[in-house]
Design a protein around this motif. Structure first.
Motif, PDB file in Angstrom:
ATOM      1  N   TRP A  38      -8.277 -26.349   9.928  1.00 61.57           N
ATOM      2  CA  TRP A  38      -9.024 -25.090   9.780  1.00 61.57           C
ATOM      3  C   TRP A  38      -9.369 -24.496  11.142  1.00 61.57           C
ATOM      4  N   PHE A  39      -9.642 -25.341  12.117  1.00 61.89           N
ATOM      5  CA  PHE A  39      -9.949 -24.826  13.456  1.00 61.89           C
ATOM      6  C   PHE A  39      -8.774 -24.035  14.009  1.00 61.89           C
ATOM      7  N   TYR A  40      -7.556 -24.580  13.886  1.00 63.78           N
ATOM      8  CA  TYR A  40      -6.378 -23.877  14.388  1.00 63.78           C
ATOM      9  C   TYR A  40      -6.135 -22.581  13.616  1.00 63.78           C
ATOM     10  N   ILE A  41      -6.358 -22.610  12.317  1.00 63.51           N
ATOM     11  CA  ILE A  41      -6.147 -21.401  11.508  1.00 63.51           C
ATOM     12  C   ILE A  41      -7.110 -20.297  11.937  1.00 63.51           C
ATOM     13  N   ILE A  42      -8.375 -20.670  12.169  1.00 61.06           N
ATOM     14  CA  ILE A  42      -9.380 -19.671  12.573  1.00 61.06           C
ATOM     15  C   ILE A  42      -9.040 -19.085  13.932  1.00 61.06           C
ATOM     16  N   VAL A  43      -8.593 -19.934  14.877  1.00 66.42           N
ATOM     17  CA  VAL A  43      -8.246 -19.443  16.211  1.00 66.42           C
ATOM     18  C   VAL A  43      -7.105 -18.435  16.145  1.00 66.42           C
ATOM     19  N   VAL A  44      -6.050 -18.788  15.375  1.00 71.39           N
ATOM     20  CA  VAL A  44      -4.910 -17.875  15.250  1.00 71.39           C
ATOM     21  C   VAL A  44      -5.342 -16.565  14.588  1.00 71.39           C
ATOM     22  N   ALA A  45      -6.192 -16.641  13.581  1.00 73.02           N
ATOM     23  CA  ALA A  45      -6.658 -15.430  12.907  1.00 73.02           C
ATOM     24  C   ALA A  45      -7.458 -14.538  13.863  1.00 73.02           C
ATOM     25  N   ASN A 158      -0.068  -5.048  26.183  1.00 75.43           N
ATOM     26  CA  ASN A 158       1.240  -5.637  26.484  1.00 75.43           C
ATOM     27  C   ASN A 158       1.106  -7.089  26.925  1.00 75.43           C
ATOM     28  N   LEU A 159       0.075  -7.327  27.759  1.00 78.58           N
ATOM     29  CA  LEU A 159      -0.149  -8.698  28.216  1.00 78.58           C
ATOM     30  C   LEU A 159      -0.467  -9.612  27.039  1.00 78.58           C
ATOM     31  N   PHE A 160      -1.322  -9.145  26.138  1.00 77.80           N
ATOM     32  CA  PHE A 160      -1.711  -9.948  24.984  1.00 77.80           C
ATOM     33  C   PHE A 160      -0.534 -10.161  24.041  1.00 77.80           C
ATOM     34  N   SER A 161       0.306  -9.160  23.901  1.00 74.74           N
ATOM     35  CA  SER A 161       1.468  -9.291  23.031  1.00 74.74           C
ATOM     36  C   SER A 161       2.450 -10.334  23.557  1.00 74.74           C
ATOM     37  N   TRP A 162       2.460 -10.536  24.889  1.00 79.36           N
ATOM     38  CA  TRP A 162       3.284 -11.589  25.468  1.00 79.36           C
ATOM     39  C   TRP A 162       2.638 -12.969  25.286  1.00 79.36           C
ATOM     40  N   LEU A 163       1.324 -13.014  25.418  1.00 82.21           N
ATOM     41  CA  LEU A 163       0.637 -14.304  25.363  1.00 82.21           C
ATOM     42  C   LEU A 163       0.481 -14.838  23.948  1.00 82.21           C
ATOM     43  N   LEU A 164       0.346 -13.946  22.955  1.00 81.03           N
ATOM     44  CA  LEU A 164       0.081 -14.393  21.596  1.00 81.03           C
ATOM     45  C   LEU A 164       1.159 -15.338  21.044  1.00 81.03           C
ATOM     46  N   PRO A 165       2.452 -15.043  21.173  1.00 84.58           N
ATOM     47  CA  PRO A 165       3.452 -15.987  20.647  1.00 84.58           C
ATOM     48  C   PRO A 165       3.384 -17.358  21.315  1.00 84.58           C
ATOM     49  N   PHE A 166       3.187 -17.363  22.657  1.00 82.79           N
ATOM     50  CA  PHE A 166       3.090 -18.648  23.347  1.00 82.79           C
ATOM     51  C   PHE A 166       1.854 -19.423  22.899  1.00 82.79           C
ATOM     52  N   ALA A 167       0.750 -18.713  22.693  1.00 80.68           N
ATOM     53  CA  ALA A 167      -0.482 -19.376  22.251  1.00 80.68           C
ATOM     54  C   ALA A 167      -0.296 -19.993  20.867  1.00 80.68           C
ATOM     55  N   ILE A 168       0.397 -19.279  19.976  1.00 81.23           N
ATOM     56  CA  ILE A 168       0.639 -19.803  18.629  1.00 81.23           C
ATOM     57  C   ILE A 168       1.522 -21.045  18.684  1.00 81.23           C
ATOM     58  N   ILE A 169       2.553 -21.027  19.545  1.00 78.01           N
ATOM     59  CA  ILE A 169       3.446 -22.188  19.680  1.00 78.01           C
ATOM     60  C   ILE A 169       2.674 -23.396  20.213  1.00 78.01           C
ATOM     61  N   ILE A 170       1.829 -23.169  21.225  1.00 78.31           N
ATOM     62  CA  ILE A 170       1.052 -24.278  21.809  1.00 78.31           C
ATOM     63  C   ILE A 170       0.095 -24.863  20.781  1.00 78.31           C
ATOM     64  N   PHE A 172       0.438 -24.779  17.592  1.00 75.72           N
ATOM     65  CA  PHE A 172       1.228 -25.475  16.575  1.00 75.72           C
ATOM     66  C   PHE A 172       1.589 -26.889  17.032  1.00 75.72           C
ATOM     67  N   TRP A 173       2.013 -27.027  18.301  1.00 78.90           N
ATOM     68  CA  TRP A 173       2.385 -28.349  18.800  1.00 78.90           C
ATOM     69  C   TRP A 173       1.173 -29.262  18.928  1.00 78.90           C
ATOM     70  N   LEU A 174       0.032 -28.693  19.326  1.00 81.00           N
ATOM     71  CA  LEU A 174      -1.186 -29.500  19.359  1.00 81.00           C
ATOM     72  C   LEU A 174      -1.539 -30.018  17.970  1.00 81.00           C
TER      73      LEU A 174
END
Length: 659
Positions: A38-45, A158-170, A172-174
């Protein structure tokens, strides 16, 4: 080892049933990792909401120069123009014009606000844009001319749009790494693979299992209690110069109470108790097992005096030998080497007792079993009649029993049963009684539970043709008649032609609790096992595949007599049995080809002679064979009382009564 042996007519076309029911009806508790999920879901949301909030460019419409000039500029609707980074011109509409119908989309937007830019236009260069704007405004009054502003901005969108996919991948792996960590008490992260996963029972924790729950096993319990007493009162032993044993190995067949003994010890010792399975040391990563062994002993030494319990130690303690010669780096071998070092190496191991359990002592490494590592070997054998009575007393305690249930009688009818078998039978009997809506558990429920545990569930719905049913009836009658008139065969309890499990019929015996078996007893058992096939040949002058299970058992017994027990006159007192298990690694046999031929020939002669002897017994009692088969076809199950009425009392039982 089963308690009630049986000769069963086996269907060779039966296959293993993979759809097994769970052991109990309990629903598994929810996974403890749901909180972190749930913590990861809330962060992504939250990140998604922030992105949508900042990215308000979706509410700004793109406009071309011609549309801007004709529809906005000519109508004097533009309040100002802001050029961002000399690339994009943001166009703002006058506040009093926003109420017009053509600008309704601005006020009705999801993230609408009147203060933000309303249109956006890409400019080629600033000079070109200024020239075109000046030409378009020729003839405008000074008040109608548009104010142009220039700003330099950092595009967080633009900066956030670049960072968001990487943040989601990280994230997910965590999340996946935490799930891989599973039950790791250290947090289960990638950096804790080398940490021990042993479960710690702290000092003073009351265990639900005590020594009072362990029935039978008096000698084994006394030895284990001595270790517990040493931890509680070390001065009594050390003042005489005695040293605490470093390791205690519990050895015995499955279900004899090894793990139960360790659970009781965890509560009685009143010292920190580390419990772990041998398989938990081994991972796909090289070196993890040895690291976990080091970490386990380090934790145990910090809390000394303490106990380490390793269940199923044969998972890591298998003998090192030629079988691993072709492997450059075997993970199990490195784990075993580290375990040997911790048990008795240069390092101090004061105050830590290692308790291990296994049912495969023959595969363990000799260095693991030597004195100084595992000093004591405690053997837990299958319980005797008196011990089974005590075990029944423990498992019958929570049940609501009928007055006709006698623990001593149940113990007598279950020779060779382990403690786990007895617990299973008591539970099955309660389930059967509940299924029949009974208020108490009766003796018949225990008998039905025993038959079900050994032979499987009755399959009365299995369709068998009348001809096959007749063959099965004569087959089982052959077993019964042959065993009835052979002196050294176990007492027959009942015979049945109701399909049960994978067998089409079965003959149930009550084995005597022997420690040794004589040659005549071996031969009589082989003859009784061949009774079904012999009856088919005598009655139908034809044989079937139903004797597969019997022939398999007979062949193994005959080879054991000739090659292992030295019970053959021609081979002589020679045994090729290997109790150490070393010959398992040899590809060939431990005897010559001539000896192999001689063994095969004597086994064949032994089985053939037993078969001819069985046929003679059945031919002599052919009338009884037919009567019993017809009775089976009529009633399907024949108990011992009916057998005695039909065949008379067994001679061996009459001799016992006279004595």
């Amino acid at each position: 080892m089963t308690s009630v042996s049986k000769n069963r007519m086996k269907n060779p076309h039966d296959k293993e049933d993979k759809n097994q029911l769970p052991d109990n009806g309990k629903i598994s508790p929810p996974n403890e990792s749901y909180g972190s999920s749930w913590f990861y879901i809330i962060v992504v949301a939250l990140m998604t909401v922030i992105y949508l909030t900042l990215n308000n460019t979706n509410e700004i419409r793109e406009i071309s120069w011609s549309d801007f000039e004709q529809n906005l500029l000519a109508e004097h609707d533009v309040e100002k123009i802001v050029v961002i980074n000399k690339e994009v011109a943001n166009i703002y509409i006058k506040q009093d014009r926003l109420n017009d119908e053509k600008y309704k989309w601005i006020t009705d937007g999801v993230l609408s606000t009147k203060e933000r830019a309303h249109y956006r236009m890409t400019i080629g260069s600033v000079e070109t844009f200024e020239n075109k704007l000046q030409q378009a405004q020729e003839g405008f009054s000074k008040e109608d001319k548009i104010d142009v502003q220039y700003q330099n901005q950092t595009s967080w969108v633009n900066l956030f749009s670049w960072l968001l996919p990487f943040a989601i991948i990280i994230l997910f792996w965590l999340f996946m790494i935490r799930r891989m960590g599973g039950g790791n008490p250290k947090g289960g992260t990638l950096f804790n693979f080398g940490k021990s996963t042993a479960k710690l029972t702290e000092k003073g924790t009351k265990s639900p299992v005590t020594f009072n729950d362990i029935a039978g096993l008096k000698e084994a319990k006394a030895e284990v209690m001595e270790v517990v007493d040493f931890l509680k009162n070390p001065e009594r032993y050390t003042k005489l110069g005695a040293k605490i044993p470093k390791g205690v190995m519990l050895v015995g067949p499955p279900g004899t109470g090894k793990t139960l003994m360790a659970k009781a010890m965890a509560g009685e010792a009143q010292v920190p108790f580390f419990s772990i399975s041998g398989s938990e040391f081994v991972e796909m990563f090289v070196g993890v097992g040895a690291s976990r062994v080091r970490d386990l002993f380090k934790r145990a030494k910090e809390k000394a005096p303490s106990i380490i319990f390793i269940d199923e130690i044969d998972a890591v303690g298998r003998s090192r030998g030629k079988i691993n010669a072709f492997q450059a780096n075997d993970e199990r071998e490195s784990t075993l080497n580290q375990l040997l070092t911790e048990l008795d190496g240069f390092g101090q191991n004061t105050g830590v007792i290692v308790l291990a359990a296994t049912n495969r002592p023959d595969v363990l490494d000799k260095a693991l079993l030597r004195p100084g590592r595992f000093d004591r070997h405690i053997y837990l054998e299958l319980p005797t009649k008196e011990e089974r009575e005590e075990i029944f007393g423990v498992h019958l305690r929570p049940l609501k029993l009928s007055k006709n249930v006698d623990g001593a009688q149940l113990a007598k009818l279950s020779p060779g049963f382990s403690g786990a078998d007895i617990a299973n039978i008591c539970n099955e009997a309660a389930l059967i009684a509940a299924r029949k809506n009974k208020k108490v558990v009766e003796h018949t429920d225990f008998m039905e539970a025993r038959d079900r545990v050994i032979g499987g569930v009755e399959r009365k719905s299995k369709i068998i043709s009348p001809k096959e049913k007749e063959i099965v009836a004569y087959h089982e009658a052959g077993h019964a008649v042959a065993s009835w008139y052979l002196e050294h065969v176990d007492a027959l309890v009942k015979i049945s032609i109701i399909p049960r499990g994978k067998s089409l019929g079965s003959a149930w015996y009550l084995p005597e609790e022997r420690q040794i078996v004589t040659k005549s007893q071996f031969i009589d058992q082989i003859c009784a096992s061949l009774g079904g096939r012999a009856a088919e040949e005598i009655i139908f002058d034809e044989i079937s595949t139903g004797a597969l299970d019997d022939l398999e058992k007979v062949t193994k017994q005959a080879y054991a007599m000739v090659a292992y027990y030295g019970l053959n006159d021609e081979i002589g007192p020679i045994s090729f049995y290997d109790s150490s298990g070393q010959n398992d690694r040899i590809l060939g046999k431990p005897y010559s080809e001539d000896m192999a031929k001689l063994i095969d020939q004597n086994v064949q002669n032994l089985v053939t002679a037993a078969y001819e002897r069985t046929k003679k017994v059945l031919l002599k009692h052919r009338d009884e064979l037919k009567k019993l088969a017809q009775l089976l076809l009529k009633e399907e199950v024949v108990e011992k009382e009916s057998l005695e009425r039909l065949l008379g009392k067994r001679e061996i039982e009459l001799l016992v009564k006279k004595e």
